[in-house]
Design a protein around this motif. Sequence first.
Motif, short mmCIF file in Angstrom:
data_model
loop_
_atom_site.label_atom_id
_atom_site.label_comp_id
_atom_site.label_asym_id
_atom_site.label_seq_id
_atom_site.Cartn_x
_atom_site.Cartn_y
_atom_site.Cartn_z
N ASN A 35 1.76 -5.92 -12.39
CA ASN A 35 0.31 -6.08 -12.53
C ASN A 35 -0.29 -6.83 -11.33
O ASN A 35 -1.36 -6.46 -10.84
N THR A 36 0.41 -7.85 -10.88
CA THR A 36 -0.08 -8.62 -9.73
C THR A 36 -0.14 -7.76 -8.48
O THR A 36 -1.14 -7.76 -7.74
N THR A 37 0.92 -6.99 -8.25
CA THR A 37 0.96 -6.12 -7.08
C THR A 37 -0.10 -5.03 -7.17
O THR A 37 -0.74 -4.69 -6.16
N ARG A 38 -0.32 -4.52 -8.38
CA ARG A 38 -1.33 -3.47 -8.57
C ARG A 38 -2.73 -4.02 -8.26
O ARG A 38 -3.56 -3.34 -7.65
N ASN A 39 -2.98 -5.26 -8.65
CA ASN A 39 -4.27 -5.88 -8.34
C ASN A 39 -4.45 -6.05 -6.83
O ASN A 39 -5.55 -5.83 -6.29
N LEU A 57 0.82 -1.21 0.00
CA LEU A 57 0.00 0.00 0.00
C LEU A 57 0.85 1.27 0.00
O LEU A 57 0.41 2.32 -0.49
N ASN A 58 2.07 1.19 0.53
CA ASN A 58 2.96 2.36 0.56
C ASN A 58 3.88 2.43 -0.65
O ASN A 58 4.64 3.39 -0.80
N GLN A 59 3.78 1.45 -1.53
CA GLN A 59 4.66 1.39 -2.70
C GLN A 59 4.14 2.31 -3.81
O GLN A 59 2.92 2.37 -4.04
N PRO A 60 5.01 3.03 -4.49
CA PRO A 60 4.57 3.88 -5.61
C PRO A 60 3.93 3.05 -6.71
O PRO A 60 4.40 1.96 -7.04
N MET A 61 2.87 3.54 -7.29
CA MET A 61 2.13 2.82 -8.32
C MET A 61 3.02 2.51 -9.53
O MET A 61 2.89 1.45 -10.16
N LYS A 62 3.94 3.40 -9.85
CA LYS A 62 4.77 3.22 -11.04
C LYS A 62 5.68 2.00 -10.92
O LYS A 62 6.05 1.40 -11.94
N SER A 63 6.06 1.65 -9.69
CA SER A 63 6.99 0.54 -9.50
C SER A 63 6.28 -0.80 -9.33
O SER A 63 6.93 -1.82 -9.15
#
Length: 253
Positions: A186-190, A177-183
């Motif tokens: 796809n799995t992590t974004r989901n 949740l604290n990770q920048p979206m750009k980094s």
Amino acid sequence: MTSVDLQDVSTQLNNKITSIKRSMQLKNMCNDPSLTSVLQKIGLELSSIRDVLDIFQMQIQQQKTELRSLQEMKNAVQRNAEIAHHLLENIPAHLPKKAVEASTVDAKDVKVQKVTASSEPEKNSVKNKHFIREMEYLLMDEFNQVPGYMKGRMTYDQINAVVKEINATVKAKYKILNQPMKSMSNTTRNQYHAFKEQETKETKGQYFFVEADIKDFTRLKVDKKFHVILNILRHCHRLREVRGNNLVRYVLL
């Protein structure tokens, strides 16, 4: 009367006769002017010896008192050593650790902002954002106060082992949740969007997990035993439940 008895009686009589003779001799010496000074010196020596013996007796009594005190001290040290050895042999696998409050970190950041350049507050705010709270391990006193019907055969170490896994779950979840979206992959974004959908007004600013998080980030089985431990942790004020949308959220306290 046997010969042995007669011999003992004879010895005693001879000793008494000898003692009487010596007494008579001493009495006669008192009447002899030439021996008076000698007897006076002997009397003074005896008086001096008596004083020394009194001093020795006082010192002996004092040493006996000190010896009793030392023995009591020795016993106390032995008891403390036994207690220390017992504590050393029974150190809990998970010692309680006080989590740093976010408010404390914020207060430190405010002080830093007042004395550092404009770039420093940005670094501190990033650290605040990435701070992840942990659940405190259960204390033995708290475990002992849990009702027997609630913990059953559950042990102290079993509960704290689950606390350790919960902290690992929360850390992994909020790291995403604290990770920048750009980094993000796809799995992590989901995962990120799934975590966001779990949030409610009641969980805003709080750290929580759900059963799916336990399954994703640990090898724990979400079974009856796991729910018993959650119930114990709720009883010990380590977490609370927030329900809604057919989902139970376990919020860290």
